[in-house]
Design an enzyme around this catalytic site. Sequence first.
Site, PDB file in Angstrom:
ATOM      1  N   ASP A 219       0.841  -1.202   0.000  1.00 26.47           N
ATOM      2  CA  ASP A 219       0.000   0.000   0.000  1.00 26.47           C
ATOM      3  C   ASP A 219       0.873   1.248   0.000  1.00 26.47           C
ATOM      4  O   ASP A 219       0.561   2.240  -0.672  1.00 26.47           O
ATOM      5  CB  ASP A 219      -0.918   0.006   1.228  1.00 26.47           C
ATOM      6  CG  ASP A 219      -1.815  -1.216   1.251  1.00 26.47           C
ATOM      7  OD1 ASP A 219      -2.099  -1.753   0.168  1.00 26.47           O
ATOM      8  OD2 ASP A 219      -2.216  -1.638   2.346  1.00 26.47           O
TER       9      ASP A 219
ATOM     10  N   GLY B 119       2.132  -1.124  11.965  1.00 26.54           N
ATOM     11  CA  GLY B 119       0.786  -0.701  11.554  1.00 26.54           C
ATOM     12  C   GLY B 119       0.723  -0.463  10.059  1.00 26.54           C
ATOM     13  O   GLY B 119       1.590   0.203   9.487  1.00 26.54           O
TER      14      GLY B 119
HETATM   15  O1  RIB Z   1      -2.388  -4.319   2.752  1.00 29.69           O
HETATM   16  C1  RIB Z   1      -2.665  -4.374   4.126  1.00 29.69           C
HETATM   17  C2  RIB Z   1      -4.131  -4.299   4.358  1.00 29.69           C
HETATM   18  O2  RIB Z   1      -4.740  -5.439   3.807  1.00 29.69           O
HETATM   19  C3  RIB Z   1      -4.543  -4.291   5.803  1.00 29.69           C
HETATM   20  O3  RIB Z   1      -4.658  -3.005   6.343  1.00 29.69           O
HETATM   21  C4  RIB Z   1      -5.843  -5.075   5.815  1.00 29.69           C
HETATM   22  O4  RIB Z   1      -6.940  -4.337   6.216  1.00 29.69           O
HETATM   23  C5  RIB Z   1      -6.007  -5.614   4.405  1.00 29.69           C
HETATM   24  O5  RIB Z   1      -6.891  -4.889   3.654  1.00 29.69           O
END
Ligand code: RIB
Length: 401
Positions: A349, A384
């Site tokens: 992400d 986190g």
């Molecule tokens: O990529 C990590 C995310 O994958 C986490 O925050 C979890 O919620 C899932 O969607």
Amino acid sequence: MFLEERRNNILDYLDKYERVSVAYLATSFAVTKETIRSDLNVLAQLGLVQRCHGGAIVIRRSLQAKLITETDGTFEVLLRRLESQKRKVPERGKNMRGKVCILGSFNVDIVARVARFPKGGESLLALGSTLGPGGKGANQAMAASRAGAQVHFVSKVGKDQFSQFAFDHLSSSEIHSFTLYQSETEPTGNAIIYVSQQDGENMIAIYSGANKTITDEEVTAIAPELAGADVLLLQLENNFNATLNAMKLANALGIRVILNPAPYSADALQCLEYVDVITPNETEASLLSGVEVTDLNSAREAAQRIAGLGARRVIITMGARGAMILEGSQFQHIPAFPALSVDTTGAGDAFNGAFAAAIATGQTIAQAATYAAAFASLAVEREGASNMPQHQQVVARLSQR
Ligand code: RIB
């Protein structure tokens, strides 16, 4: 200052801040409020701004906002109208703060930090536990915002104790603006996550809940925000129809689309024609291509196969092995930045959000991927999934290379 220059400056200001008062503009340009009102009326007639009650504040709206009201929110009609308007979407300058629209999930992450992953049937004492914001969409929105983009985030939660949590998190974050829908029937999504103390690796089970209930009307309603964006970033944690429709809308508006095909779903193959850059990790690239990605050579082969399936540009992210780019017939390997990994949750992400932010400012794929690799290397050093580094830290890490 000439009239035309002043009006262009007003539009530039609104592009950046979205709202402005007549009084502020009159003072800034050293003209009367009447002059500014007349400027705003002309811009409103051209469909470039919308006057608000009292005439003191304007909101810049694109031509598409008008189109939506005219089409009564019907998705197919809207798409056809936008196609005919495509060329009127202005190109953005390279030096402006990039605007990224993200349609994606919000989950509540329930994390257990463990010495090692438990085996089937085993009860294991956790070393620590947290409950915090997550979901690939929300994490990417955080990352893109920290990377300097002006982000509009679109998501859907339930009507439960976690929906207020989502709202509070988003409103207190650096995310510029958001549209948060609520499902009447499904709960807010959640993810149960184990993070191993050994190497920061993770295991995740996701319950998507409300994330899977975004309707056509709800996608249609974000067209004004989309129209103002440079880039649309998506993942696969929502109902695929919503993801696909958002891509179609972005294509109709002439906005670049980045798809992070996570978690893997064969649906990704259905939408490659709408995607400018697809960013699978090793696992997703292996599943998409049928080539097991274990090293740089297999990554090249997998990227080539994914391109053969219709993808325009492919970036395979490979953690410590860096990222492999395929653009046209050119491969480029971006080495990873060394990191002291404590939690890899959300590393993808971090990469995707930062990459989209950099692309939105006009950087090349290789420049943006290098920035994103530095950004992600800092993210894995924090606990986190939504805990993202600051742009200045990324600049410092980039300068170490
Ligand atoms: O990529 C990590 C995310 O994958 C986490 O925050 C979890 O919620 C899932 O969607």
